[in-house]
Design a protein around this motif. Structure first.
Motif, short mmCIF file in Angstrom:
data_model
loop_
_atom_site.label_atom_id
_atom_site.label_comp_id
_atom_site.label_asym_id
_atom_site.label_seq_id
_atom_site.Cartn_x
_atom_site.Cartn_y
_atom_site.Cartn_z
N HIS A 194 0.88 -1.09 0.20
CA HIS A 194 0.16 0.05 -0.44
C HIS A 194 0.80 0.87 -0.01
N GLU B 295 -7.16 -6.12 -1.09
CA GLU B 295 -7.93 -6.13 -2.29
C GLU B 295 -7.25 -6.06 -3.32
N ILE B 296 -6.24 -4.97 -3.01
CA ILE B 296 -5.28 -4.23 -4.30
C ILE B 296 -3.93 -4.27 -4.60
N GLU C 138 -5.28 8.90 -4.65
CA GLU C 138 -5.78 7.07 -4.78
C GLU C 138 -6.58 7.30 -3.06
N LYS D 56 -9.14 -3.28 4.20
CA LYS D 56 -9.66 -4.25 3.33
C LYS D 56 -9.24 -4.06 1.67
N TYR D 57 -9.59 -2.33 1.58
CA TYR D 57 -9.12 -2.06 -0.18
C TYR D 57 -8.22 -2.54 -0.47
N LEU E 126 -15.96 5.88 0.07
CA LEU E 126 -16.46 4.67 1.61
C LEU E 126 -17.04 5.70 2.20
N GLU F 218 -10.68 7.02 -2.57
CA GLU F 218 -11.86 5.93 -1.84
C GLU F 218 -12.28 6.54 -0.78
N ARG F 219 -11.32 6.84 -0.05
CA ARG F 219 -11.81 7.52 1.41
C ARG F 219 -13.48 8.20 1.83
N ARG G 155 -12.84 -0.76 6.09
CA ARG G 155 -13.10 -0.67 4.64
C ARG G 155 -11.76 -0.27 3.86
N LEU G 156 -11.35 0.69 3.83
CA LEU G 156 -9.87 1.15 3.10
C LEU G 156 -8.86 0.05 3.69
#
Length: 294
Positions: free
Chosen positions: A194, A237-238, A201, A233-234, A209, A205-206, A230-231
């Motif tokens: 990350h 995922e990437i 970015e 978790k994001y 969300l 995303e924040r 959730r961030l």
């Protein structure tokens, strides 16, 4: 000068053009073999120009390794059928070898570079277009390097539909790097960690969300904490090292590489045609175009 069948055969072997085209070329230049080759090249360039507005979104990826250097390349054609053509496959390997040997700074520089046969890469591709009959493009390439203490992970999926090249430092066990490459092919991560994600970015995303949580009716006093969860978790995922390893979902990719004494230095993933807008022609229109000679 009389044009013989042997001359036509020789010209065909040198150029790959059709028999009638070879005979016509030799007649046109009075049997001069070199001039006939130029004639067919010029005809090939003309044929390529007619195909310039077509969409080449099929093709293949290919990986070539030589010692501590490797290249991943994507070459496009108009149809999957041509992508499996032997002549197309030979062209792809020739281009990969040239790119690895010369290391041009970009596709544009590569296309203007001269190959051992005296042709520029662009002209070499144009000659292939004349023989194969479809638009062909060198879309992109990436050259990777390593040391003797590191390993490459080359992986081609679905016959080259997806190509991945990884570099793992600190281990010469290429199976580790290849397993990571297979994982990258399957899950398509964007980053290694990350830390590579831009602040822009993250902020975007924040914001998304946050709006999402508020629209779900969550109390404002817990939204911020929820968004940070959730961030994270994001990120998982990437970022490849945070992802669950496809061969062992109970283990993170980062832990898998670390257990082997390695560090994932880089990865490149190409999927044929990604990002190219494909033209949708229905069958009736295709047949009509062929009838009209388009």
């Amino acid at each position: 000068m009389a044009v013989t069948a042997q001359m036509v055969k020789e010209l065909r072997e040198k150029t790959g053009a059709g028999m009638m085209d070879c005979k016509k070329a030799l007649v046109q230049v009075d049997g001069d073999m070199d001039a006939a080759i130029d004639f067919l090249r010029e005809k090939g360039l003309s044929s390529a120009a007619k195909k310039a507005d077509r969409i080449a979104a099929e093709g293949t990826t290919f990986i070539l390794e030589q010692g501590n250097e490797a290249v991943l390349v994507e070459v496009n054609a108009e149809t999957d059928f041509v992508a499996k053509n032997e002549g197309f496959q030979v062209l792809v390997k020739e281009l990969a070898a040239f790119l690895l040997a010369t290391k041009p700074a970009s596709v544009e520089v590569a296309l203007e570079s001269t190959m051992e046969n005296g042709l520029t890469v662009a002209d070499h591709i144009s000659n292939a277009i004349a023989k194969i009959g479809e638009k062909i493009t060198l879309r992109r390439f990436e050259i990777a390097t390593k040391t003797d203490a590191d390993s490459f992970g080359p992986y081609l999926h679905m016959g080259g539909r997806i190509g991945v090249l990884t570099v793992v430092e600190g281990t010469t066990d290429s199976t580790i790097a290849k397993d990571v490459a297979m994982h990258v092919a399957a899950l398509n991560p964007k980053y290694i960690t990350h830390d590579q994600i831009s602040q822009e970015e993250i902020d975007h995303e924040r914001k998304v969300l946050t709006e999402q949580a508020l629209n779900e009716g969550k109390p404002e006093n817990i939204v911020a904490k929820m968004v940070e969860g959730r961030l994270r978790k994001y990120f998982e995922e990437i970022c490849v090292l945070d992802q669950s390893f496809v061969k062992n979902p109970d283990q993170k990719v980062g832990d898998f590489v670390k257990a082997a004494g390695g560090t994932l230095k880089s990865f490149v993933r190409y999927e044929v045609g990604e990002g190219i807008e494909k033209r949708e022609d229905n069958f009736a229109e295709e047949v009509m175009n062929q009838v009209k000679g388009n």
